[in-house]
Design an enzyme around this catalytic site. Sequence first.
Site, PDB file in Angstrom:
ATOM      1  N   GLY A   1      12.607-133.809  -5.692  1.00 39.46           N
ATOM      2  CA  GLY A   1      11.407-134.218  -6.424  1.00 39.46           C
ATOM      3  C   GLY A   1      11.236-135.723  -6.375  1.00 39.46           C
ATOM      4  O   GLY A   1      12.213-136.467  -6.282  1.00 39.46           O
TER       5      GLY A   1
ATOM      6  N   GLU B   1      22.988-143.062  -3.223  1.00 41.25           N
ATOM      7  CA  GLU B   1      23.085-142.128  -4.352  1.00 41.25           C
ATOM      8  C   GLU B   1      22.134-140.936  -4.221  1.00 41.25           C
ATOM      9  O   GLU B   1      22.449-139.810  -4.596  1.00 41.25           O
ATOM     10  CB  GLU B   1      22.801-142.886  -5.659  1.00 41.25           C
ATOM     11  CG  GLU B   1      22.834-142.051  -6.911  1.00 41.25           C
ATOM     12  CD  GLU B   1      24.203-141.485  -7.250  1.00 41.25           C
ATOM     13  OE1 GLU B   1      25.086-142.248  -7.643  1.00 41.25           O
ATOM     14  OE2 GLU B   1      24.384-140.252  -7.090  1.00 41.25           O
TER      15      GLU B   1
ATOM     16  N   GLY C   1      19.684-135.135  -5.476  1.00 40.79           N
ATOM     17  CA  GLY C   1      18.503-135.831  -6.013  1.00 40.79           C
ATOM     18  C   GLY C   1      18.745-136.685  -7.229  1.00 40.79           C
ATOM     19  O   GLY C   1      19.338-137.763  -7.136  1.00 40.79           O
TER      20      GLY C   1
ATOM     21  N   VAL D   1      22.615-137.023  -2.231  1.00 42.15           N
ATOM     22  CA  VAL D   1      23.221-135.777  -2.732  1.00 42.15           C
ATOM     23  C   VAL D   1      22.648-135.449  -4.102  1.00 42.15           C
ATOM     24  O   VAL D   1      22.702-136.270  -5.016  1.00 42.15           O
ATOM     25  CB  VAL D   1      24.762-135.910  -2.845  1.00 42.15           C
ATOM     26  CG1 VAL D   1      25.368-134.643  -3.439  1.00 42.15           C
ATOM     27  CG2 VAL D   1      25.376-136.206  -1.487  1.00 42.15           C
TER      28      VAL D   1
ATOM     29  N   LYS E   1      25.594-132.375   2.243  1.00 38.99           N
ATOM     30  CA  LYS E   1      25.869-132.950   0.926  1.00 38.99           C
ATOM     31  C   LYS E   1      27.362-132.826   0.586  1.00 38.99           C
ATOM     32  O   LYS E   1      27.950-133.731  -0.002  1.00 38.99           O
ATOM     33  CB  LYS E   1      25.010-132.253  -0.131  1.00 38.99           C
ATOM     34  CG  LYS E   1      23.509-132.569   0.065  1.00 38.99           C
ATOM     35  CD  LYS E   1      22.627-131.663  -0.762  1.00 38.99           C
ATOM     36  CE  LYS E   1      21.146-131.949  -0.562  1.00 38.99           C
ATOM     37  NZ  LYS E   1      20.268-130.899  -1.056  1.00 38.99           N
TER      38      LYS E   1
ATOM     39  N   GLY F   1       6.140-122.942  -3.005  1.00 41.16           N
ATOM     40  CA  GLY F   1       6.489-124.287  -2.524  1.00 41.16           C
ATOM     41  C   GLY F   1       7.941-124.670  -2.793  1.00 41.16           C
ATOM     42  O   GLY F   1       8.326-125.817  -2.594  1.00 41.16           O
TER      43      GLY F   1
ATOM     44  N   GLU G   1      10.720-124.155   2.269  1.00 41.63           N
ATOM     45  CA  GLU G   1       9.914-124.644   3.401  1.00 41.63           C
ATOM     46  C   GLU G   1       9.382-123.451   4.203  1.00 41.63           C
ATOM     47  O   GLU G   1       9.966-122.366   4.165  1.00 41.63           O
ATOM     48  CB  GLU G   1      10.797-125.461   4.349  1.00 41.63           C
ATOM     49  CG  GLU G   1      11.527-126.616   3.702  1.00 41.63           C
ATOM     50  CD  GLU G   1      10.673-127.858   3.583  1.00 41.63           C
ATOM     51  OE1 GLU G   1       9.636-127.936   4.264  1.00 41.63           O
ATOM     52  OE2 GLU G   1      11.043-128.734   2.777  1.00 41.63           O
TER      53      GLU G   1
ATOM     54  N   ILE H   1      20.665-136.346  -9.836  1.00 42.22           N
ATOM     55  CA  ILE H   1      21.953-136.341 -10.548  1.00 42.22           C
ATOM     56  C   ILE H   1      22.785-137.534 -10.070  1.00 42.22           C
ATOM     57  O   ILE H   1      23.036-137.656  -8.875  1.00 42.22           O
ATOM     58  CB  ILE H   1      22.751-135.041 -10.276  1.00 42.22           C
ATOM     59  CG1 ILE H   1      21.888-133.812 -10.559  1.00 42.22           C
ATOM     60  CG2 ILE H   1      24.021-135.015 -11.091  1.00 42.22           C
ATOM     61  CD1 ILE H   1      22.577-132.487 -10.222  1.00 42.22           C
TER      62      ILE H   1
END
Length: 442
Positions: free
Chosen positions: A303, A130, A135, A133, A206, A188, A191, A137
Site C-alpha cells: 500500500g 526497510e 511494507g 520486506v 523477503k 485487486g 495481480e 511493518i
Amino acid sequence: MGNNVSIGLLGLGVVGSGVIKLIEDHQEKLVHQLGTSVHVKSVLVRNPEKARDVDLEKTFLTTNPWDVLNDPDIDVIVEVMGGIEEAREYILKAFSAKKHVITANKDLVALHGPELQEAATRNKCDFYYEASVAGGIPILRGITDGLASDHIQQVMGIVNGTTNYILTKMNNEGVSYESALKEAQELGFAEADPTYDVEGLDAARKMAILGRLAFSTDIDLTDVEVTGINGIELEDLQYGDKLGYTMKLIGYANFDDHQLEVNVQPTLLSKEHPLADVKNEYNAVYVYGEAVGETMFYGPGAGSLPTATAVTSDVVTVIKNLRLGVTGNQFTEPHFKKKLKTPAKRFGQYYVRLHVKDQAGVLSTISSLFHEFDISFNRILQTPVKKNELAEIIFTTHQTSLENFHTALNELKNLNEVIDIKSYYKAEGDGNIEMARTTETL
Ligand code: HSE
C-alpha cells in the site's frame, strides 16, 4: 547539508507518491525531529504529463536519470521505480556520486544486496531498504536495532498479502483455490498474473533479506527453498481445521549451531500459534530470540502510505547520520559464514493425506513403516471414500528429521496398500482441536 535536505526520487508510482505526500504532510514533525527541512527536489518518471494524485508544485519531474543522479544539491536517492537492471545501475551510480541510497526494491536487494552493500561501504554511503520486506511493518529495524543484542534463532513470516488473502477466503468461505484467486483478482488483491505471489517467489525474496539480517549471514536467493500455494486443495485446509490447524504460506528461517535453513512453504499452523490469526491481506513476522523469547510484528504488507512510512523511516535515519557526520551505515553486515543444514539436521512435524485400500491392517502397516524411521504419529483421521472402496487416512507426526520423513514417504509409495499420497505439508505445533470449527469428533 544546510537547513534543507534534498531528495531525488527514482520512480513516482504508488510508493513514490506516498513518499512525497508523507514528507509534505509531516514536514513539521520531520523538522522537529531532524532540525532540518526535507524536500523532494526531483523525480525520475517515464511520463511527466501523466495525471498524478500528488502535490508536485516544488518538485521537478524529469525523464533523464542523470538530472537526478548528478544533481549536486541532492544528498539522498530514493529508488522506488522497481525492476532490476536499471535500478541496480542507477544505485551504483548514486554511490559513486557519494549519495546515500534508500530502496523499496526487494527483488534488487534479494538478488544484488551484497554487491550494493559493498559499493555503499566503499563510498562511505548509507544504504537502507526497510520497505523491501512487509511494507509498513518496521521489521528490519526491529531485528537489527530492537533485537541487536539478542541471538535470533527463528523467523517465521506471513510476508505475502496476496496468498494470505486467498488462504483466508478458502478457510472462511470453504471455496476452492481457483475461486478464491479469481475473487482476489476482481477485488485487486491479486495481480492479473499472480505467478510471482502464488508460487511463493515474492515471499522467498523477503525471507532471504530477513534471514540475512536476523542471522548476520549471507543468504542467496537460491538458498531459499520455495513451494507456493498454487495447487493447494480445500480438503487439506478442512482436514487441517479438524485437527486444530490453519493453513498459511509461511516463510521459515532457522539458525542454530551456526547452521541455517530458509524456506517458504504452505504450512499447517497450530491455531494457537500467534501467526494463525493473521488474516486477509495482512502480514506478520514472528521472531524468536534466545533472550527476548517470542515476539511478533504485525501490519500492512503493501500500500502507498504504509510502504511510504518505511521508506521515510530510512530517510530519517540517513538524515540523522548526516547530521552526526557518521555516514557509511547499513542495517548490518554479514558476520557469520553461511552453512546450510542438511536434511538430517532439519526437524519438523508433518501432515500427510493418503488414499489406501479399505482393508484390515493398513493403518498398522503404515504406522510400522513410520516407526522404522523413528517417526511417531500425533493425530490420525480416517474416512471411507465409498465409491472407490478406498479409505482416506490423514495423520500428523511428532518432530522428525526431514531426511527420515522423505525416506518414509518414499517407502510408503511402494506399499501395496497405498494407492496415492494425495498431499503432505509441514505442520507447526500439535494442533488445537478445541479450537477447530467443526463439531465432528475425531
Ligand atoms: N505482492 C506483495 C503481496 C506485495 O502480495 O504481499 C508487495 O511486496
